[in-house]
Enzyme design. Structure first.
Site, PDB file in Angstrom:
ATOM      1  N   LYS A   1       0.842  -1.216   0.000  1.00  0.00           N
ATOM      2  CA  LYS A   1       0.000   0.000   0.000  1.00  0.00           C
ATOM      3  C   LYS A   1       0.866   1.251   0.000  1.00  0.00           C
ATOM      4  O   LYS A   1       2.032   1.216   0.444  1.00  0.00           O
ATOM      5  CB  LYS A   1      -0.948   0.035   1.203  1.00  0.00           C
TER       6      LYS A   1
ATOM      7  N   ASP B   1      -2.178  -1.910  10.219  1.00  0.00           N
ATOM      8  CA  ASP B   1      -2.341  -1.856   8.765  1.00  0.00           C
ATOM      9  C   ASP B   1      -2.947  -3.134   8.180  1.00  0.00           C
ATOM     10  O   ASP B   1      -3.246  -3.182   6.988  1.00  0.00           O
ATOM     11  CB  ASP B   1      -0.977  -1.626   8.082  1.00  0.00           C
TER      12      ASP B   1
END
Ligand code: ATP
Length: 317
Positions: free
Chosen positions: A14, A141
């Protein structure tokens, strides 16, 4: 010799389009406003039934990744097995391409891939929303890494709202020849706030807010406006800890990137570019300058981890 079924999962990295950092909470985490986007830079996680849980790591970025129970992918297998009342007998093999300590959530991607893969391997039929919830127990995350696409994360980044994306975005990711430890960067943020006599506790600082401008640019597919709205509160801290990163940022924008932004807590820099041709030019410029260790061209958003294939072999793992 009985056949063995393996599941392989591609798990994307990401980039943070926004990372707003608020105060430190009593539990040690910081209040965050994160806008996440998955990009086409993948680890590959292969899960094969085995006597005991074990981990092997290969690929171009295997160095520094633990091949034991401390690997976050192993912890993910263990957690899902416990919740499902199963024995975690799985050989987890990670083909590592995502930079380690690069701020691209490589470990979280592997954990997400392991959750999605074991769900398929064990035919558990757990829905994506429930896997996202479970993922929060592994790290801040990991929930987004299970979800994929684009999302806003509040709290410590784990409370997610899906965001619409109007157009594919194109990127170059410049890796550093070193990693930056996430706890070390957050500790430096706090040290600076205290030294400057500024408030640092979550109770004394307003929670960071998502940038409306950024969310609108993302939804409208307006790449120039998106470039203008990229921000990461950790960038000034990371660039002062490692001044080389400021040189990389300058080189990428001089080579034609619309904007550069630190990925998470670093040390990778993401450059948003107009299209694939621009990406190639910027990647070449960065490599020629010697200001980064490697440069990867990628697009986003890409879907979250999906079981990719089932392999049937005659060999046990
Ligand atoms: P984030 O973007 O979530 O802050 P990061 O990308 O900077 O994280 P990672 O590469 O995910 O950092 O890993 C940080 C540390 O976690 C590594 O230095 C390593 O010791 C440990 N680790 C445990 N499991 C893994 C894994 N599967 N892949 C990478 N690192 C792992």
């Amino acid at each position: 010799m009985s056949d063995v079924k393996s599941i392989a999962v591609r798990a994307p990295a990401k980039v943070n389009l926004q990372l707003g950092v608020g105060g430190r909470r009593a539990d040690g985490y910081h209040e965050l406003a994160s806008v996440f986007l998955t990009v086409s830079l993948f680890d590959r996680i292969t899960l094969t039934p085995a006597e005991e849980l074990r981990v092997t790591v290969g690929g171009v970025r295997a160095a520094g990744v633990p091949a034991d129970g401390s690997n976050i992918a192993a912890r993910a297998v263990d957690l899902l097995a416990k919740r499902s009342g199963l024995h975690p007998g799985v050989h987890v093999h990670i083909d590592k391409c995502i930079p380690v300590q690069g701020g691209m959530a490589g470990g979280s991607a592997d954990a997400a891939g392991a959750l999605v893969g074991c769900n398929a391997l064990w035919n558990l039929g757990i829905g994506r929303a429930d896997l996202v919830e479970l993922a929060a127990e592994l790290g801040s995350d990991v929930p987004f890494s299970v979800l994929g696409g684009a999302a806003f994360g509040s709290g410590r980044g784990e409370r997610l709202t899906v965001l619409p994306v109007g157009a594919t975005t194109h990127w170059v990711f410049a890796t550093a020849g070193f990693g930056l430890s996430t706890p070390a960067v957050f500790a430096e943020v706090e040290r600076r706030r205290k030294d400057a006599g500024r408030p640092w506790a979550a109770d004394d600082i307003p929670s960071p807010r998502v940038s409306r401008r950024l969310v609108d640019a993302l939804a409208g597919g307006d790449t120039a406006a998106l470039a203008d709205a990229l921000s990461n509160d950790l960038e000034p801290v990371a660039t002062s800890m490692r001044p080389e990163l400021a040189r990389t940022l300058k080189t990428g924008t001089e080579a034609g990137a619309l904007a550069g932004v630190l990925c998470g807590s670093g040390a990778t820099i993401g450059f948003l570019v107009a299209d694939r041709n621009a990406a190639r030019t910027v990647a070449q410029g960065l490599l020629a300058s010697g200001t980064c260790a490697s440069a990867h061209v990628a697009d986003g958003p890409v879907p979250g981890p999906e079981p990719e294939e089932t392999i049937t072999t005659g060999e046990s793992a």
